[in-house]
Design a protein around this motif. Structure first.
Motif, mmCIF file in Angstrom:
data_model
loop_
_atom_site.group_PDB
_atom_site.id
_atom_site.type_symbol
_atom_site.label_atom_id
_atom_site.label_comp_id
_atom_site.label_asym_id
_atom_site.label_seq_id
_atom_site.Cartn_x
_atom_site.Cartn_y
_atom_site.Cartn_z
ATOM 1 N N ALA A 76 0.838 -1.210 0.000
ATOM 2 C CA ALA A 76 0.000 0.000 0.000
ATOM 3 C C ALA A 76 0.866 1.251 0.000
ATOM 4 N N ARG A 77 1.970 1.211 0.738
ATOM 5 C CA ARG A 77 2.890 2.356 0.742
ATOM 6 C C ARG A 77 3.571 2.504 -0.619
ATOM 7 N N TRP A 78 3.908 1.384 -1.241
ATOM 8 C CA TRP A 78 4.498 1.408 -2.580
ATOM 9 C C TRP A 78 3.509 2.026 -3.571
ATOM 10 N N LEU A 79 2.233 1.638 -3.471
ATOM 11 C CA LEU A 79 1.211 2.228 -4.333
ATOM 12 C C LEU A 79 1.172 3.742 -4.179
ATOM 13 N N ASP A 80 1.191 4.206 -2.928
ATOM 14 C CA ASP A 80 1.148 5.646 -2.669
ATOM 15 C C ASP A 80 2.324 6.379 -3.308
ATOM 16 N N GLU A 81 3.472 5.719 -3.325
ATOM 17 C CA GLU A 81 4.680 6.370 -3.840
ATOM 18 C C GLU A 81 4.854 6.205 -5.343
ATOM 19 N N HIS A 82 4.519 5.024 -5.877
ATOM 20 C CA HIS A 82 4.882 4.691 -7.254
ATOM 21 C C HIS A 82 3.719 4.501 -8.224
ATOM 22 N N TRP A 83 2.546 4.178 -7.739
ATOM 23 C CA TRP A 83 1.448 3.792 -8.636
ATOM 24 C C TRP A 83 0.367 4.859 -8.734
ATOM 25 N N TRP A 84 -0.159 5.279 -7.568
ATOM 26 C CA TRP A 84 -1.286 6.212 -7.585
ATOM 27 C C TRP A 84 -0.960 7.601 -8.120
ATOM 28 N N PRO A 85 0.204 8.185 -7.863
ATOM 29 C CA PRO A 85 0.414 9.560 -8.328
ATOM 30 C C PRO A 85 0.180 9.745 -9.828
ATOM 31 N N THR A 86 0.702 8.854 -10.640
ATOM 32 C CA THR A 86 0.522 8.976 -12.086
ATOM 33 C C THR A 86 -0.935 8.789 -12.476
ATOM 34 N N LEU A 87 -1.593 7.787 -11.878
ATOM 35 C CA LEU A 87 -2.990 7.528 -12.218
ATOM 36 C C LEU A 87 -3.898 8.658 -11.736
ATOM 37 N N ARG A 88 -3.598 9.217 -10.571
ATOM 38 C CA ARG A 88 -4.422 10.330 -10.070
ATOM 39 C C ARG A 88 -4.287 11.555 -10.958
ATOM 40 N N ALA A 89 -3.087 11.760 -11.502
ATOM 41 C CA ALA A 89 -2.899 12.879 -12.429
ATOM 42 C C ALA A 89 -3.615 12.623 -13.757
ATOM 43 N N GLN A 90 -3.587 11.373 -14.206
ATOM 44 C CA GLN A 90 -4.198 11.028 -15.494
ATOM 45 C C GLN A 90 -5.717 11.013 -15.424
ATOM 46 N N TYR A 91 -6.265 10.631 -14.264
ATOM 47 C CA TYR A 91 -7.714 10.482 -14.117
ATOM 48 C C TYR A 91 -8.231 11.389 -13.004
ATOM 49 N N PRO A 92 -8.453 12.669 -13.293
ATOM 50 C CA PRO A 92 -9.048 13.537 -12.269
ATOM 51 C C PRO A 92 -10.470 13.067 -11.954
ATOM 52 N N ARG A 93 -10.932 13.398 -10.773
ATOM 53 C CA ARG A 93 -12.292 13.020 -10.380
ATOM 54 C C ARG A 93 -13.307 13.596 -11.366
ATOM 55 N N VAL A 94 -14.338 12.807 -11.618
ATOM 56 C CA VAL A 94 -15.405 13.231 -12.523
ATOM 57 C C VAL A 94 -16.747 12.930 -11.867
ATOM 58 N N PRO A 95 -17.782 13.714 -12.201
ATOM 59 C CA PRO A 95 -19.097 13.420 -11.648
ATOM 60 C C PRO A 95 -19.718 12.196 -12.313
ATOM 61 N N ASP A 96 -20.717 11.641 -11.666
ATOM 62 C CA ASP A 96 -21.491 10.543 -12.236
ATOM 63 C C ASP A 96 -22.195 11.065 -13.487
ATOM 64 N N PRO A 97 -21.929 10.471 -14.659
ATOM 65 C CA PRO A 97 -22.576 10.965 -15.879
ATOM 66 C C PRO A 97 -24.062 10.598 -15.958
ATOM 67 N N GLY A 98 -24.512 9.734 -15.060
ATOM 68 C CA GLY A 98 -25.922 9.369 -15.044
ATOM 69 C C GLY A 98 -26.340 8.406 -16.136
ATOM 70 N N ASP A 99 -25.368 7.747 -16.766
ATOM 71 C CA ASP A 99 -25.705 6.823 -17.857
ATOM 72 C C ASP A 99 -25.501 5.355 -17.469
ATOM 73 N N GLY A 100 -25.289 5.117 -16.176
ATOM 74 C CA GLY A 100 -25.107 3.740 -15.711
ATOM 75 C C GLY A 100 -23.668 3.267 -15.714
ATOM 76 N N THR A 101 -22.746 4.008 -16.334
ATOM 77 C CA THR A 101 -21.346 3.603 -16.304
ATOM 78 C C THR A 101 -20.751 3.921 -14.932
ATOM 79 N N GLN A 102 -19.696 3.204 -14.582
ATOM 80 C CA GLN A 102 -19.137 3.279 -13.238
ATOM 81 C C GLN A 102 -17.696 3.766 -13.184
ATOM 82 N N ASP A 103 -17.204 4.368 -14.267
ATOM 83 C CA ASP A 103 -15.832 4.855 -14.265
ATOM 84 C C ASP A 103 -15.577 5.796 -13.088
ATOM 85 N N HIS A 104 -16.530 6.675 -12.814
ATOM 86 C CA HIS A 104 -16.353 7.657 -11.741
ATOM 87 C C HIS A 104 -16.160 6.990 -10.384
ATOM 88 N N VAL A 105 -16.781 5.834 -10.177
ATOM 89 C CA VAL A 105 -16.638 5.101 -8.912
ATOM 90 C C VAL A 105 -15.196 4.620 -8.758
#
Length: 197
Positions: A76-105
């Motif tokens: 989990a600490r490795w994820l915080d340092e090496h994995w999540w930073p890039t993904l968090r930058a690539q995928y900013p939070r988005v609202p629920d589009p209301g179409d049934g897709t779950q990407d935002h979750v």
């Protein structure tokens, strides 16, 4: 055939993750981005420690896998340092589009994931994710993947293994019971199962 992970397996692992990502059923219709499930539940493990990833491959490609870490808190600490930073930058939070897709979750989940110790970590520090396509289910491949991983963890002196499973995935719960897992705790999302090694 079960074999150790090879870097060429990443795309196949992500595909299997998506095709089994809705409590064991195909989750393709739930996500616009087919990589998000893999980013959360499969991709980091062979990057962090490839020797604890094993795949089942047949003439159609990767049909199943087990990915794991020997030390969940260190991972989990490795994820915080090496994995999540890039993904968090690539995928900013988005609202629920209301179409049934779950990407935002899933995007919220990758932003909220934290390196928090869990009570089972002392006795059962390792954890895994395992998935098999329907064409391999019921033939003993899951049991063999668990056994292969358990041998690799025992060789490192790891005392126990845990995993999480959704309560809706009754087939998985039954499978884990057959290979020796026991319920450690019930959670709002499902249950934590443990296996002493």
């Amino acid at each position: 055939m079960i074999r150790p992970f090879h870097p060429a397996d990443v795309a196949g692992i992500y595909r299997v993750c998506l095709l089994t990502g809705e409590a064991g059923r195909d989750a393709s219709g739930l996500y616009r981005n087919p990589d998000l499930l893999g980013h959360l539940y499969a991709g980091a493990y062979p990057v962090a420690d490839p020797s604890l990833t094993f795949v089942v491959a047949d003439d159609e490609g990767i049909a199943g896998y087990v990915v794991a870490t020997a030390d969940s808190l260190a991972f989990a600490r490795w994820l915080d340092e090496h994995w999540w930073p890039t993904l968090r930058a690539q995928y900013p939070r988005v609202p629920d589009p209301g179409d049934g897709t779950q990407d935002h979750v899933l995007i919220d989940r990758l932003h909220d994931w934290s390196a928090t110790p869990e009570p089972q970590y002392d006795e059962f520090p390792a954890h895994l994710h395992i998935d098999l396509l329907p064409r391999l289910q019921g033939q003993g491949w899951g049991r063999r993947l668990i056994a292969t991983l358990s041998d690799a963890l025992r060789a490192r002196g790891v005392p126990g293994l845990h995993l999480g499973v959704a309560e809706a995935n009754a087939g998985a719960i039954a499978f884990y019971a057959k290979v020796g897992f026991e319920t450690y705790a019930h959670r709002d999302w499902g249950r934590t199962l443990t296996l002493p090694l």
